[in-house]
Design a protein around this motif. Sequence first.
Motif, PDB file in Angstrom:
ATOM      1  N   SER A   1      -2.273   4.365 -11.571  1.00 14.28           N
ATOM      2  CA  SER A   1      -3.469   3.974 -10.973  1.00 14.28           C
ATOM      3  C   SER A   1      -3.187   3.124  -9.537  1.00 14.28           C
ATOM      4  O   SER A   1      -2.463   2.159  -9.507  1.00 14.28           O
ATOM      5  N   VAL A   2      -3.821   3.488  -8.628  1.00 12.23           N
ATOM      6  CA  VAL A   2      -3.601   2.806  -7.172  1.00 12.23           C
ATOM      7  C   VAL A   2      -4.287   1.526  -7.247  1.00 12.23           C
ATOM      8  O   VAL A   2      -3.755   0.597  -6.752  1.00 12.23           O
ATOM      9  N   LEU A   3      -5.384   1.550  -7.760  1.00  5.86           N
ATOM     10  CA  LEU A   3      -6.175   0.420  -8.096  1.00  5.86           C
ATOM     11  C   LEU A   3      -5.308  -0.722  -8.701  1.00  5.86           C
ATOM     12  O   LEU A   3      -5.233  -1.992  -8.143  1.00  5.86           O
ATOM     13  N   SER A   4      -4.810  -0.389  -9.860  1.00  9.43           N
ATOM     14  CA  SER A   4      -3.983  -1.250 -10.608  1.00  9.43           C
ATOM     15  C   SER A   4      -2.745  -1.762  -9.894  1.00  9.43           C
ATOM     16  O   SER A   4      -2.500  -3.056 -10.033  1.00  9.43           O
ATOM     17  N   MET A   5      -2.107  -0.870  -9.146  1.00 13.89           N
ATOM     18  CA  MET A   5      -1.053  -1.064  -8.577  1.00 13.89           C
ATOM     19  C   MET A   5      -1.140  -1.969  -7.295  1.00 13.89           C
ATOM     20  O   MET A   5      -0.422  -3.130  -6.960  1.00 13.89           O
ATOM     21  N   MET A   6      -2.352  -1.979  -6.642  1.00 18.27           N
ATOM     22  CA  MET A   6      -2.779  -2.840  -5.735  1.00 18.27           C
ATOM     23  C   MET A   6      -3.026  -4.214  -6.042  1.00 18.27           C
ATOM     24  O   MET A   6      -2.853  -5.266  -5.533  1.00 18.27           O
ATOM     25  N   THR A   7      -3.576  -4.296  -7.208  1.00 13.05           N
ATOM     26  CA  THR A   7      -3.995  -5.922  -7.860  1.00 13.05           C
ATOM     27  C   THR A   7      -2.795  -6.318  -8.504  1.00 13.05           C
ATOM     28  O   THR A   7      -2.981  -7.815  -8.668  1.00 13.05           O
ATOM     29  N   ALA A   8      -1.757  -5.494  -8.752  1.00 14.30           N
ATOM     30  CA  ALA A   8      -0.616  -6.024  -9.329  1.00 14.30           C
ATOM     31  C   ALA A   8       0.148  -7.193  -8.443  1.00 14.30           C
ATOM     32  O   ALA A   8       0.758  -8.204  -8.992  1.00 14.30           O
ATOM     33  N   SER A   9       0.164  -7.189  -7.321  1.00 12.18           N
ATOM     34  CA  SER A   9       0.771  -7.796  -6.070  1.00 12.18           C
ATOM     35  C   SER A   9       2.361  -8.160  -6.608  1.00 12.18           C
ATOM     36  O   SER A   9       2.871  -9.158  -6.812  1.00 12.18           O
ATOM     37  N   ILE A  10       2.978  -7.081  -6.636  1.00 11.38           N
ATOM     38  CA  ILE A  10       4.456  -7.023  -7.272  1.00 11.38           C
ATOM     39  C   ILE A  10       5.170  -7.310  -6.185  1.00 11.38           C
ATOM     40  O   ILE A  10       5.298  -6.443  -5.192  1.00 11.38           O
TER      41      ILE A  10
ATOM     42  N   ALA B   1       0.928  -1.334   0.135  1.00  7.81           N
ATOM     43  CA  ALA B   1      -0.241  -0.101   0.052  1.00  7.81           C
ATOM     44  C   ALA B   1       0.874   1.197  -0.123  1.00  7.81           C
ATOM     45  O   ALA B   1       0.537   2.207  -0.972  1.00  7.81           O
ATOM     46  N   ARG B   2       1.768   1.508   0.890  1.00  7.49           N
ATOM     47  CA  ARG B   2       2.519   2.666   0.992  1.00  7.49           C
ATOM     48  C   ARG B   2       3.343   2.918  -0.062  1.00  7.49           C
ATOM     49  O   ARG B   2       3.178   3.918  -0.631  1.00  7.49           O
ATOM     50  N   PRO B   3       4.302   2.013  -0.384  1.00  4.53           N
ATOM     51  CA  PRO B   3       5.093   2.425  -1.596  1.00  4.53           C
ATOM     52  C   PRO B   3       4.262   2.536  -2.880  1.00  4.53           C
ATOM     53  O   PRO B   3       4.582   3.147  -3.819  1.00  4.53           O
ATOM     54  N   ALA B   4       3.031   1.690  -3.088  1.00  2.05           N
ATOM     55  CA  ALA B   4       2.374   1.761  -4.219  1.00  2.05           C
ATOM     56  C   ALA B   4       1.934   3.202  -4.560  1.00  2.05           C
ATOM     57  O   ALA B   4       1.681   3.704  -5.629  1.00  2.05           O
ATOM     58  N   ALA B   5       1.394   3.669  -3.081  1.00  4.73           N
ATOM     59  CA  ALA B   5       0.734   5.091  -3.273  1.00  4.73           C
ATOM     60  C   ALA B   5       1.633   6.056  -3.683  1.00  4.73           C
ATOM     61  O   ALA B   5       1.558   6.958  -4.154  1.00  4.73           O
ATOM     62  N   ASP B   6       2.928   5.918  -2.883  1.00  2.73           N
ATOM     63  CA  ASP B   6       4.092   6.917  -3.292  1.00  2.73           C
ATOM     64  C   ASP B   6       4.419   6.775  -4.717  1.00  2.73           C
ATOM     65  O   ASP B   6       4.712   7.914  -5.234  1.00  2.73           O
ATOM     66  N   LEU B   7       4.559   5.682  -5.497  1.00  2.00           N
ATOM     67  CA  LEU B   7       4.882   5.487  -6.650  1.00  2.00           C
ATOM     68  C   LEU B   7       3.781   6.027  -7.552  1.00  2.00           C
ATOM     69  O   LEU B   7       4.113   6.833  -8.617  1.00  2.00           O
ATOM     70  N   VAL B   8       2.683   5.920  -7.127  1.00  2.00           N
ATOM     71  CA  VAL B   8       1.510   6.546  -8.202  1.00  2.00           C
ATOM     72  C   VAL B   8       1.490   8.014  -8.153  1.00  2.00           C
ATOM     73  O   VAL B   8       1.511   8.686  -8.978  1.00  2.00           O
TER      74      VAL B   8
END
Length: 81
Positions: A46-55, A16-23
């Motif tokens: 897109s936050v939603l896209s990054m959360m579903t990516a599970s990288i 969550a946190r790094p994905a939000a920073d990335l977006v």
Amino acid sequence: MIEREITVTIDKGLHARPAADLVKTLNGFESKVDFFAGAKQFNPKSVLSMMTASIKQGQTIRVVAEGSDEREVIDWLTKFL
């Protein structure tokens, strides 16, 4: 267009946190950016896209950037990820 493979070094991956920073940061760039993990494509602006990516940490993704600031985007992503 610039394409690069990047191995994710962020502890615990893009949660969550790094994905939000990335977006948030990527939305400040003009270039179109896409992430490819396996056969799947994700929109890192897109936050939603990054959360579903599970990288995950240690995973290698292909990053494609196209636009006026594509070099800066790729350089930033290489450092961030």
